[in-house]
Design a protein around this motif. Structure first.
Motif, PDB file in Angstrom:
ATOM      1  N   ARG A 322      19.868   5.099  34.041  1.00 23.66           N
ATOM      2  CA  ARG A 322      20.408   5.975  33.009  1.00 23.66           C
ATOM      3  C   ARG A 322      19.701   5.757  31.683  1.00 23.66           C
ATOM      4  NH1 ARG A 322      26.546   4.394  33.235  1.00 23.66           N
ATOM      5  NH2 ARG A 322      25.531   2.368  33.556  1.00 23.66           N
ATOM      6  N   LEU A 323      19.359   4.505  31.408  1.00 20.13           N
ATOM      7  CA  LEU A 323      18.626   4.207  30.181  1.00 20.13           C
ATOM      8  C   LEU A 323      17.228   4.821  30.226  1.00 20.13           C
ATOM      9  CD1 LEU A 323      19.571   0.456  29.604  1.00 20.13           C
ATOM     10  CD2 LEU A 323      20.431   2.460  28.379  1.00 20.13           C
ATOM     11  N   PHE A 324      16.598   4.754  31.373  1.00 15.52           N
ATOM     12  CA  PHE A 324      15.254   5.325  31.508  1.00 15.52           C
ATOM     13  C   PHE A 324      15.284   6.837  31.307  1.00 15.52           C
ATOM     14  CE2 PHE A 324      11.657   6.875  34.117  1.00 15.52           C
ATOM     15  CZ  PHE A 324      10.627   6.229  33.442  1.00 15.52           C
ATOM     16  N   ARG A 325      16.278   7.494  31.883  1.00 14.48           N
ATOM     17  CA  ARG A 325      16.408   8.941  31.714  1.00 14.48           C
ATOM     18  C   ARG A 325      16.709   9.283  30.252  1.00 14.48           C
ATOM     19  NH1 ARG A 325      19.040   8.684  36.927  1.00 14.48           N
ATOM     20  NH2 ARG A 325      21.074   8.546  35.896  1.00 14.48           N
ATOM     21  N   LEU A 326      17.547   8.465  29.624  1.00 10.83           N
ATOM     22  CA  LEU A 326      17.874   8.689  28.216  1.00 10.83           C
ATOM     23  C   LEU A 326      16.645   8.531  27.336  1.00 10.83           C
ATOM     24  CD1 LEU A 326      20.016   9.130  25.994  1.00 10.83           C
ATOM     25  CD2 LEU A 326      20.363   6.632  25.995  1.00 10.83           C
ATOM     26  N   TRP A 327      15.823   7.537  27.635  1.00 10.28           N
ATOM     27  CA  TRP A 327      14.610   7.309  26.845  1.00 10.28           C
ATOM     28  C   TRP A 327      13.648   8.481  26.971  1.00 10.28           C
ATOM     29  CZ3 TRP A 327      13.059   3.924  23.219  1.00 10.28           C
ATOM     30  CH2 TRP A 327      11.693   3.893  22.905  1.00 10.28           C
ATOM     31  N   ARG A 328      13.500   8.986  28.155  1.00 13.05           N
ATOM     32  CA  ARG A 328      12.568  10.096  28.377  1.00 13.05           C
ATOM     33  C   ARG A 328      13.110  11.407  27.823  1.00 13.05           C
ATOM     34  NH1 ARG A 328      10.061  10.372  34.276  1.00 13.05           N
ATOM     35  NH2 ARG A 328       8.844  11.900  33.132  1.00 13.05           N
ATOM     36  N   LYS A 329      14.422  11.541  27.780  1.00 22.13           N
ATOM     37  CA  LYS A 329      15.017  12.816  27.368  1.00 22.13           C
ATOM     38  C   LYS A 329      14.854  13.064  25.877  1.00 22.13           C
ATOM     39  CE  LYS A 329      19.454  13.134  26.813  1.00 22.13           C
ATOM     40  NZ  LYS A 329      20.927  13.204  27.017  1.00 22.13           N
ATOM     41  N   ASN A 330      15.049  12.045  25.049  1.00 21.45           N
ATOM     42  CA  ASN A 330      15.052  12.226  23.600  1.00 21.45           C
ATOM     43  C   ASN A 330      13.686  11.909  23.005  1.00 21.45           C
ATOM     44  OD1 ASN A 330      17.780  12.811  23.750  1.00 21.45           O
ATOM     45  ND2 ASN A 330      18.385  10.670  23.433  1.00 21.45           N
ATOM     46  N   LYS A 331      13.119  12.881  22.294  1.00 19.52           N
ATOM     47  CA  LYS A 331      11.858  12.638  21.601  1.00 19.52           C
ATOM     48  C   LYS A 331      12.061  11.730  20.398  1.00 19.52           C
ATOM     49  CE  LYS A 331       9.561  16.930  22.999  1.00 19.52           C
ATOM     50  NZ  LYS A 331       8.885  18.177  22.528  1.00 19.52           N
ATOM     51  N   ASP A 332      13.185  11.900  19.719  1.00 19.46           N
ATOM     52  CA  ASP A 332      13.504  11.047  18.579  1.00 19.46           C
ATOM     53  C   ASP A 332      14.201   9.789  19.107  1.00 19.46           C
ATOM     54  OD1 ASP A 332      14.122   9.883  16.205  1.00 19.46           O
ATOM     55  OD2 ASP A 332      15.595  11.386  15.575  1.00 19.46           O
ATOM     56  N   LYS A 333      13.503   8.648  19.029  1.00 15.39           N
ATOM     57  CA  LYS A 333      14.032   7.409  19.601  1.00 15.39           C
ATOM     58  C   LYS A 333      14.947   6.652  18.645  1.00 15.39           C
ATOM     59  CE  LYS A 333      11.216   8.320  23.004  1.00 15.39           C
ATOM     60  NZ  LYS A 333      11.712   8.970  24.218  1.00 15.39           N
ATOM     61  N   SER A 334      15.097   7.144  17.431  1.00 12.99           N
ATOM     62  CA  SER A 334      15.898   6.403  16.454  1.00 12.99           C
ATOM     63  C   SER A 334      17.363   6.298  16.869  1.00 12.99           C
ATOM     64  CB  SER A 334      15.785   7.060  15.075  1.00 12.99           C
ATOM     65  OG  SER A 334      16.245   8.412  15.129  1.00 12.99           O
ATOM     66  N   GLY A 335      17.866   7.261  17.637  1.00 12.87           N
ATOM     67  CA  GLY A 335      19.259   7.224  18.063  1.00 12.87           C
ATOM     68  C   GLY A 335      19.454   6.668  19.451  1.00 12.87           C
ATOM     69  N   PHE A 336      18.376   6.157  20.053  1.00 13.11           N
ATOM     70  CA  PHE A 336      18.469   5.677  21.441  1.00 13.11           C
ATOM     71  C   PHE A 336      19.469   4.531  21.572  1.00 13.11           C
ATOM     72  CE2 PHE A 336      17.208   2.500  24.574  1.00 13.11           C
ATOM     73  CZ  PHE A 336      17.218   3.236  25.736  1.00 13.11           C
ATOM     74  N   LEU A 337      19.415   3.558  20.665  1.00 11.29           N
ATOM     75  CA  LEU A 337      20.235   2.367  20.817  1.00 11.29           C
ATOM     76  C   LEU A 337      21.726   2.696  20.786  1.00 11.29           C
ATOM     77  CD1 LEU A 337      20.318  -0.653  21.156  1.00 11.29           C
ATOM     78  CD2 LEU A 337      20.155  -0.902  18.667  1.00 11.29           C
ATOM     79  N   SER A 338      22.143   3.513  19.823  1.00  7.78           N
ATOM     80  CA  SER A 338      23.571   3.857  19.743  1.00  7.78           C
ATOM     81  C   SER A 338      24.016   4.660  20.960  1.00  7.78           C
ATOM     82  CB  SER A 338      23.849   4.637  18.456  1.00  7.78           C
ATOM     83  OG  SER A 338      23.060   5.824  18.408  1.00  7.78           O
ATOM     84  N   GLU A 339      23.174   5.588  21.425  1.00  8.11           N
ATOM     85  CA  GLU A 339      23.518   6.369  22.613  1.00  8.11           C
ATOM     86  C   GLU A 339      23.569   5.485  23.855  1.00  8.11           C
ATOM     87  OE1 GLU A 339      21.560  10.159  23.209  1.00  8.11           O
ATOM     88  OE2 GLU A 339      20.866  10.126  21.131  1.00  8.11           O
ATOM     89  N   ALA A 340      22.637   4.540  23.940  1.00  7.03           N
ATOM     90  CA  ALA A 340      22.593   3.659  25.101  1.00  7.03           C
ATOM     91  C   ALA A 340      23.838   2.778  25.156  1.00  7.03           C
ATOM     92  CB  ALA A 340      21.333   2.800  25.049  1.00  7.03           C
ATOM     93  N   ARG A 341      24.233   2.242  24.018  1.00  6.34           N
ATOM     94  CA  ARG A 341      25.420   1.379  23.987  1.00  6.34           C
ATOM     95  C   ARG A 341      26.679   2.179  24.313  1.00  6.34           C
ATOM     96  NH1 ARG A 341      25.355  -3.610  22.616  1.00  6.34           N
ATOM     97  NH2 ARG A 341      23.436  -4.595  21.876  1.00  6.34           N
TER      98      ARG A 341
END
Length: 360
Positions: A322-341
């Protein structure tokens, strides 16, 4: 500014790039130099020669790979053919015929894509001179000479069959290699002349003021810190930095920007069943969209992850699809950490940091 760790890292990658370029240029020069006679004829085209000039060439070594155009004398079909077998023709098929044409007081064997229905008084030929190989001598020349002791053959034959295929294939392969090598040379000159143009320095500059960050790295790497090396790959983890180096590249990553890290294991299997080897790598991502993959020993990867978890507790550790899909889905990585948590139902980064500090 470039006299310590960062400068040495850049110098090492520049040196390795230069060594690779020297090897590539040397290989190209050696290849075309070894086949220089062939490529001279390939680029300038077939040269017209007379029978006297052809006879004057003493030995196949001097004649080899020359492209010539010749007006032969009396020409006959020897009855010997060249048979090729492949997957489409397991029984073989005739792709060329061997002719013999008079050149002064001798005969020249000609491999031609066309046969002769009858003997002709003269014929024009164009192709590549090649040394007579043993099978051609044993099947054609020796039987004729035994039956006709006065007949003499030249020590090379003329090959009319696809005599430019090797040249075009070589050019098609060598041209992009040469262009890449020239581009690599341009990069080397740029990076060695001004270290700030090196990718390591450019990535570092994305994190802040280059000179200040360089000094920080120099100070931290001069103290005790986590270090790991495997072959040409190195990894340094300091209080604020993850520094990955390989044969031709180096990557800095600020630990405060680290958002995700995990162990990657690549298995090599025989017959898709038996695992014969494993390769362990540390993979880390930051909020700037940067990825670092460093191949180390299994124990060192574990130690590196533990060190990162201690110094950068805000990041997510461990692999999850799920994290891998989330990383690939969003071009803007600044919000990755909050979404991942939120997706993994983990406490926010600040809570995670405070919890780790309390436990420490």
């Amino acid at each position: 500014m470039w006299n310590g760790f960062c400068g040495n890292l850049i110098r090492r990658t520049n040196r390795n790039l230069l060594i690779l370029l020297v090897i590539v240029f040397a290989a190209l020069i050696a290849f075309f130099g070894f086949n220089r006679q062939y490529f001279l004829g390939f680029f300038r085209g077939a040269q017209s020669v007379t029978a006297q000039q052809l006879i004057a060439i003493s030995g196949s070594a001097q004649a080899g790979d020359r492209f010539i155009r010749l007006q032969g004398g009396r020409t006959i079909d020897t009855g010997i053919t060249h048979i090729t077998k492949d997957d489409n023709h397991p029984g073989g098929y005739t792709d060329s015929y061997f002719l013999a044409t008079a050149v002064g007081d001798r005969f020249l064997i000609v491999r031609s894509p066309h046969s002769l229905a009858a003997t002709v008084d003269s014929a024009s030929f164009e192709g590549r001179l090649q040394p007579v190989y043993p099978e051609l001598r044993s099947h054609l020349i020796d039987p004729v000479v035994q039956d006709n002791p006065g007949v003499r053959f030249l020590s090379f034959y003329l090959d009319e069959e696809d005599y430019k295929t090797f040249g075009w294939t070589s050019v098609i392969i060598a041209a992009p290699i040469l262009l890449l090598a020239l581009w690599g040379l341009w990069l080397y000159l740029q990076r060695s002349g001004e270290f700030s143009r090196h990718p390591f320095a450019k990535r570092l500059a994305r994190c802040g003021q280059l000179e200040m960050l360089t000094q920080q790295i120099e100070a931290e790497t001069s103290q005790a810190h986590f270090q790991a090396k495997r072959g040409t790959v190195s990894l340094d983890i300091t209080q604020h930095w993850l520094l990955s180096g390989s044969l031709f590249s180096a990557t800095p990553m600020q630990l405060q920007d680290l958002v995700w890290a995990y162990r990657h294991v690549m298995k090599r299997k025989v017959y898709f069943l038996i695992t014969v080897s494993k390769r362990h790598s540390l993979i880390a991502y930051d909020r700037l969209g940067q990825k670092v993959q460093t191949q180390l020993d299994e124990a060192k990867v574990s130690e590196a992850l533990q060190e990162l978890a201690r110094l950068a507790p805000q990041a997510v550790y461990g692999y999850d699809r799920r994290l891998f899909r989330l990383w690939r889905k969003n071009k803007d990585k600044s919000g990755f950490l909050s979404e991942a948590r939120a997706m993994l139902d983990l406490p926010d980064a600040q809570s995670a940091r405070s919890s780790t500090m309390l436990q420490g």
